[in-house]
Design an enzyme around this catalytic site. Structure first.
Site, short mmCIF file in Angstrom:
data_model
loop_
_atom_site.label_atom_id
_atom_site.label_comp_id
_atom_site.label_asym_id
_atom_site.label_seq_id
_atom_site.Cartn_x
_atom_site.Cartn_y
_atom_site.Cartn_z
CB CYS A 53 -18.94 -71.40 10.46
SG CYS A 53 -18.62 -70.63 12.05
CG HIS A 308 -14.32 -70.91 11.20
ND1 HIS A 308 -15.41 -70.42 10.52
CD2 HIS A 308 -13.82 -71.93 10.45
CE1 HIS A 308 -15.56 -71.11 9.40
NE2 HIS A 308 -14.62 -72.03 9.34
#
Length: 1262
Positions: A53, A308
């Site tokens: 990510c 994330h």
């Protein structure tokens, strides 16, 4: 920088896989699903390889940097080479920029929801494991720029990074003595700014480039001109500003006191536009030379050990379709058109088609999805009738119906909501939908409106979260100023950089021609894949049964062929109409004459049965409810071979077993009929009958006159009772009364496999049949009467080498002492005391039977097994009891005793003490409760065992301590030392339930008629509690404890301890010796009988931790369902119930059990309405003190498990493995040692080593 500290789950935190739009309830029929098309935003996301990510966020930022993108596209193949030649020797191919070009072209031009970075990461030299190791995006930014600079050496783009991102800082030191200035230049590609102790970006820049650092006192500067230590001032200024400035925020720091990393989550604001003039060395230019606008914000969600990344990006060239996040900003035109579509759905809705109803409900929802546990209510509101009443009989439960249509419906939001799949076949339109143009990216729930839509004003911002892309507002950026989810990198672009008009809304702008051709080919291929998948996924196989192959026999269609499968298989597109199907069958059956009716059929045990006939040729197979492997009966719609056929669920045939006596007078008839004769002399024959026929009509079909008896076999439990009365060799049949002759088989609940006994009245004269009321007993022949006796010299379970088995002839009136004597003789056993004992279904020995009774009277069934053991058998006036001393029974400490039924509790206690050699009077007897724990005491020592209902084989416990006076109970009181903490937070450890911070404060002897308030008042008089400051009794909370663990709150101030008050009819059911825990409260409390105290804790978004636990009182009298609990929790946290996901924590197993309604929702098997889901029952059994985890699905998609849970599960697995190894080892000492080792060796799971991030440019092939 931080290695692979930021690990995340596969697929990203909030992202979706590339096939999420096609994902559904079940597996796809047509093989691998093609990539989903772009969504409403018309922008393409990037697939997460498991932990990339951070890479995705940076690549999207570079893509939406127009100058970087166009500079990269300007490099042709003559400079970079061709990827097709990269494996050829002697060629110079710059793989990294070529792969980056291709990725950017796919992101701009290919119609797919997300693109893959696999080719790009392969060019980095990364292996498969590197894609799962997440790294720091700031570190990647520097390494990627360095790799590009090395890859572009010797090309026109060799200065690409330098021209766009390179800036210069000048550091100056001024001597305060002579004024000498010493300067040093420093290059930068990004500015690293502090977050700790600073509230904004401007303040951080002010500290860096405006504030001076003085060298004075003990920290002096050596001036080269003065040649001595002097006072000086150090400062820094921006000397050269690049077109793009990257700000890296130092949110991660190291605490040297605790020796651990931590994340700065305080508020840190940054502007949408900034003027850097105050921070520059030369400030005499125009403001435009120093003005920058924010266009990208990379956000980190989580902590320093996990999280994330996603990115907020401003669409400078307006390449995407931006929509205001608020629903009230939609245009009136869109609202009117959607209302028109809703009106069409309302007018054309077929209320008899459950598929049409569910699709209409979901499509009319604003979110295009419905909560699963609200779907039934939506159906009720839509058609005015419940699902169970309208469709359950034909379609099953609503969850089962959705599963069977997994090609239409899909589960979203962690399985809590139901939505339609992308572009489903319409349940209303008879024509299949037209294929969408691959060049357009219309959303399935968008409505086409004539004329161009007005372009929203202002900046267009998007949230690019791996594969997911969503429109956001400028106000959403301010939400990233602070918290666990906050800004991590800021990208500013110079205001002077203007975009040409031809670049706006033109993704092909400056893209090389060969890349445009590549994208067009991929779009054509994707279109073909989607068309093939769509055709394959909409093809259903139908089984056609022709009327000429069947005959109607006893209400069911039976095949005339002996072959097992006479149905023809036809593959057909379910989007076509019933008329198209009929025409296809006509063409296949060339010899068919006359009308053709198509009726949905089903193969039942009794035969083929017909249901509804397809009469509307204009409806599609999809809307008609035809699924894969559906049976269709092809006939004229009236008769089969001259016999009329009854259709519908009420006429479903039932396959019954007809039982008749096998005798000489009817022997010829039976011998001709199909069937079998069992060893009991009964003839059995399988016959099918229509479920709508009456019992009288069935009797006529069997050729019986009106005086014949029809009997139904009784259930297993009742048969067992009956068999006991007949010595075990009998079965019971209930005679149908005359009134039942007018009832149908369906009304009598007869089902497939049920047996019917047909008797003539004269058959009752036979000894084989005995009529007792409305029950006929069928006694088995005498050659089947026996008992199997198994000798176990040591008792217990089987498997002893000395065990022997003998079969003893027996009858129902035979005494058990005779059975025992015959078994002893046949087994040739020595003289000793023996007894006979039965075994239960689990193989456990039951108490010895009284040998003075007959087999029938003792309840022993013939043709069963009894165990012959050493020991005495009780007489009819005696009881056989088990007992243990001091605690609940366990293996090895259980003992047996035989006492008279008329003896008192005191006499029984004395006999048990004499048996174990104990003396004294400080002992009493207790019974076991339902969970095999030590229960209430036998208070009346002078009462007989029979009066107290002490039964044969019951377990008693000899407990230490004297009994309190009659009418009083003695309670042990324990004080919880930490009154401010939640009591249940520390009940369980990783291994076992252990003591809390409890201290014994004494015992209370109180009348059983006293109230809870009286108990609290008396508790405060204990000497150990004299210094406790409690304003009133209501400031105390009392818990009933089991095994030093609080399990139940004692509630109701006026509720009595044992005996129910006449006006309350409630009691606390406290027995003598119960442990009670005292907890001091900070406010008054009076819990009602329907209020439960729960400990709720909200999960920290993105983290594997929780906020502090809060107590929540939930009134279950209003609604005890999962929806009711979510509503109560949502009110506590001021959130929407639909956004919450709850789970119950089981600390002994270290697991979280999610409290949601899913496809496997428990439904009543009886044909009644759906059971009300109550969390007080199976499987959750919520009670006082349970820990409930809370997740906000809007911002948190992680599971409920913490690191402690995973470590606890690992320890449990290790302990289980150690126990398994210990059981296999020889010797008790070795087993004990291995268990001790398993209990003491507890090591937490070590963290994975940090892996440095790198991009391999290799020798570079240039």
């Amino acid at each position: 920088m931080f290695g692979n500290l930021f690990e995340e789950a596969e697929g990203g935190e909030d992202g979706f896989s590339s096939s999420s739009a096609y994902s559904g309830v079940g597996a796809a029929k047509g093989g691998d699903e093609p990539p989903a098309p772009r969504g409403r935003s018309n922008l393409c996301g990037i697939k997460n390889q498991g932990g990339t990510c951070y890479l995705n966020s940076l690549l999207q930022t570079l893509l939406f940097s127009p100058e970087f993108r166009e500079e990269l596209f300007s490099l042709g193949t003559e400079e970079l080479g061709c990827l097709e030649d990269k494996d050829k020797t002697g060629t110079k191919v710059r793989v990294i920029p070529l792969e980056l070009q291709r990725l950017f072209a796919r992101l701009l031009l290919v119609d797919q929801q997300s693109a893959s970075t696999a080719d790009l990461t392969d060019s980095f030299g990364w292996n498969s494991s590197e894609g799962t190791n997440q790294h720091d995006v700031q570190e990647l930014n520097r390494i990627l720029f360095s790799a590009l600079e090395h890859s572009l050496v010797g090309t026109s783009g060799s200065t690409l990074i330098h021209r766009l991102y390179h800036g210069t800082i000048v550091n100056s030191i001024v001597c305060k003595e002579c004024g000498n200035v010493s300067q040093r230049q420093e290059d930068f590609l990004d500015l690293t700014v502090y977050v700790c102790g600073v509230s904004s970006l401007e303040a951080a820049l002010w500290n860096m480039f405006v504030e001076e650092e003085l060298f004075e006192g003990n920290n002096l500067y050596r001036c080269a001109l003065c040649d001595r230590l002097v006072t000086a001032a150090k400062s820094a200024k921006l000397q050269k500003l690049p077109p793009f400035i990257t700000m890296s925020l130092l949110r991660f720091s190291f605490d040297f006191a605790k020796c651990e990393r931590y994340k700065e989550t305080g508020r840190y604001s940054f502007p949408l536009s900034i003027n850097l003039r105050p921070f520059c060395e030369q400030a005499d230019g125009d403001d435009a030379d120093y003005s920058y606008e924010l266009f990208s914000v990379i956000i980190h969600k989580g902590g320093c050990y996990g999280g994330h990344y996603h990115v907020y990006i401003r669409d400078i060239d307006r390449l995407g379709h931006w929509e205001p996040p608020e629903d009230n900003n939609k245009t009136n035109m869109q609202t009117d058109v959607k209302q028109e579509v809703k009106d069409i759905h309302e007018t054309e809705l077929n209320e008899n088609d459950p598929l049409c109803i569910l699709m209409a409900i979901i499509s009319q929802e604003p979110l295009k999805s419905v909560l699963f546990d609200q779907l039934g209510q939506k159906v009720m509101e839509k058609i005015g009738s419940s699902w169970s009443k309208s469709f359950r009989k034909d379609c099953g439960s609503i969850g089962k119906f959705l599963q069977s249509h997994n090609d239409v419906f899909m589960m979203v939001s962690n399985g809590t909501r139901v939505a339609l799949k992308a572009n489903p076949p319409s349940p209303i339109m008879s024509e299949p939908p037209a294929q969408a143009d691959p060049s357009t990216n219309a959303c399935p729930d968008s409505v086409a409106v004539d004329g161009p839509k007005p372009e929203p004003e202002g900046d267009h911002w998007f949230d690019l979260n791996d594969s997911a892309v969503a429109s956001i507002g400028v106000s959403d950026i301010e939400k990233q100023f602070q918290g666990k989810e906050s800004a991590y990198m800021l990208f500013y672009r110079k205001t002077q950089l203007c975009r040409p008009s031809e670049a706006l809304r033109c993704p092909e702008y400056k893209v090389p021609h060969h890349l445009i051709q590549m994208a067009e080919k991929e779009n054509i291929k994707l279109q073909q894949m989607r068309a093939e998948y769509d055709a394959s996924n909409n093809s259903v196989e139908l089984r056609l049964h022709l009327a000429s192959s069947y005959r109607l026999i006893n209400g069911a269609l039976q095949s005339v062929s002996k072959e097992p499968n006479v149905a023809a298989t036809l593959a057909f597109d379910r989007r076509k109409t019933v008329g198209d199907l009929r025409l296809a069958i006509y063409q296949e059956q060339e010899l068919w004459e006359g009308d053709m009716a198509l009726t949905v059929a089903k193969m039942l045990p009794a035969g083929l049965h017909l249901y509804n006939t397809l009469t509307d040729d204009n409806v599609s197979l999809y809307s008609a409810g035809l699924r894969a492997n559906c049976d269709l009966f092809v006939w004229n719609g009236r008769e089969v071979c001259g016999a009329g056929v009854l259709t519908g669920a009420e006429w479903e045939p039932v396959l019954l077993t007809v039982v008749r006596p096998f005798g000489n007078q009817e022997g010829e008839e039976f011998e001709e009929a199909t069937g079998s004769v069992d060893s009991g002399g009964l003839k059995k024959e399988a016959r099918a009958f229509a479920g709508g026929v009456t019992l009288g009509e069935l009797r006529e079909a069997l050729g019986q006159h009106a005086g014949s008896l029809l009997c139904q076999e009784r259930s297993v439990a009742k048969v067992g009772e009956l068999g006991a009365g007949e010595g075990g060799g009998a079965s019971g049949w209930r005679v149908f009364p005359p009134n039942d002759m007018q009832r149908t088989l369906k009304e009598l609940s007869l089902k497939d496999g049920d047996a019917l006994l047909v008797l003539e009245p004269q058959s009752l004269e036979s000894s084989m049949f005995t009529l007792n009321g409305d029950v006929i007993t069928v006694t088995t022949p005498s050659d089947c009467r026996w008992l199997q006796v198994e000798f176990r010299p040591h008792g217990g379970g089987g498997g002893d080498a000395n065990e022997r088995i003998v079969k003893v002839p027996a009858a129902g009136n035979m005494l058990l002492c005779d059975v025992k004597q015959r078994a002893i003789e046949e087994l040739q056993l020595p003289d000793a005391q023996y007894c006979l004992r039965q075994v239960d279904s689990a193989g456990k020995l039951l108490p010895p039977v009284c040998e003075e009774l007959s087999v029938r009277d003792a309840g022993v069934r013939l043709m069963s097994t009894v165990i012959l053991c050493l020991g005495c058998a009780p007489q009819a006036s005696q009881l056989f009891l088990h007992f243990s001393v001091g605690a609940a029974p366990s293996a090895g400490i259980e003992m047996d005793i035989i006492v008279e039924r008329t003896c008192t509790v005191k006499e029984c206690l004395q006999a048990m003490l004499d048996a174990v050699g104990l003396e004294g009077t400080c002992w009493h007897l207790r019974r076991l409760d339902w969970c095999e724990e030590v229960g209430e005491a036998l208070l009346d020592e002078n009462a007989s065992l029979s009066v107290l209902n002490i039964n044969n084989g019951e377990m008693l416990v000899v407990a230490e301590g004297q009994l309190p006076p009659k009418g009083f109970v003695k309670l042990s009181m324990w004080l919880h030392l930490d009154a401010t903490s939640k009591l249940t937070n520390k009940i369980h450890t990783e291994e076992h339930t252990v003591d809390l911070q409890l201290t014994c404060v004494g015992q209370v002897e109180i009348c059983m008629e006293a109230s809870l308030e009286d108990l609290k008042t008396q508790v405060l008089t204990l000497p150990a509690l004299q210094n406790m400051c409690v304003p009133a009794a209501s400031f105390l909370r009392l818990w009933e404890m089991v095994g030093r663990t609080p399990t139940r709150i004692l509630r109701g101030h006026q509720v009595t301890l044992r005996h129910a008050a006449p006006f309350l009819h409630r009691k606390l059911k406290l027995s003598n010796g119960t442990d009670v825990c005292i907890q001091q409260l900070l406010k008054e409390e009076d819990l009602g009988p329907k209020e439960i105290l729960l400990n709720v804790k909200m999960g920290i978004p993105g983290e594997r931790f929780y906020y502090s636990t809060e107590e929540l009182i939930w009134d279950v009298s209003r609604d005890s369902s999962p929806r009711g609990l979510r509503t109560c929790v949502a009110a506590r946290y001021n959130l929407s119930p639909d956004s919450l996901l709850l789970a119950k924590h089981h600390p002994d197993k270290h697991v979280w059990e999610e409290i949601i309604s899913s496809w496997s929702q428990q439904l009543s098997k009886k044909k009644k309405k759906k059971k009300t889901e109550s969390l007080l029952g199976t499987p959750f059994h919520l009670k006082d003190g349970d820990v409930i985890g809370v997740k906000n699905l809007l911002i948190d998609n992680k599971d409920f498990y913490t690191q402690e849970d995973e470590q606890g599960q690992q320890r449990l697995r290790e302990q289980t493995e150690q126990r398994r190894k210990g059981e296999q080892a020889e010797g008790d000492s070795y087993c004990a040692g291995s268990h001790k080792k398993a209990g003491g060796d507890e090591r937490t799971k070590s963290k994975k080593p940090e892996v440095a991030l790198s991009i391999n440019v290799g020798v570079f092939r240039y």
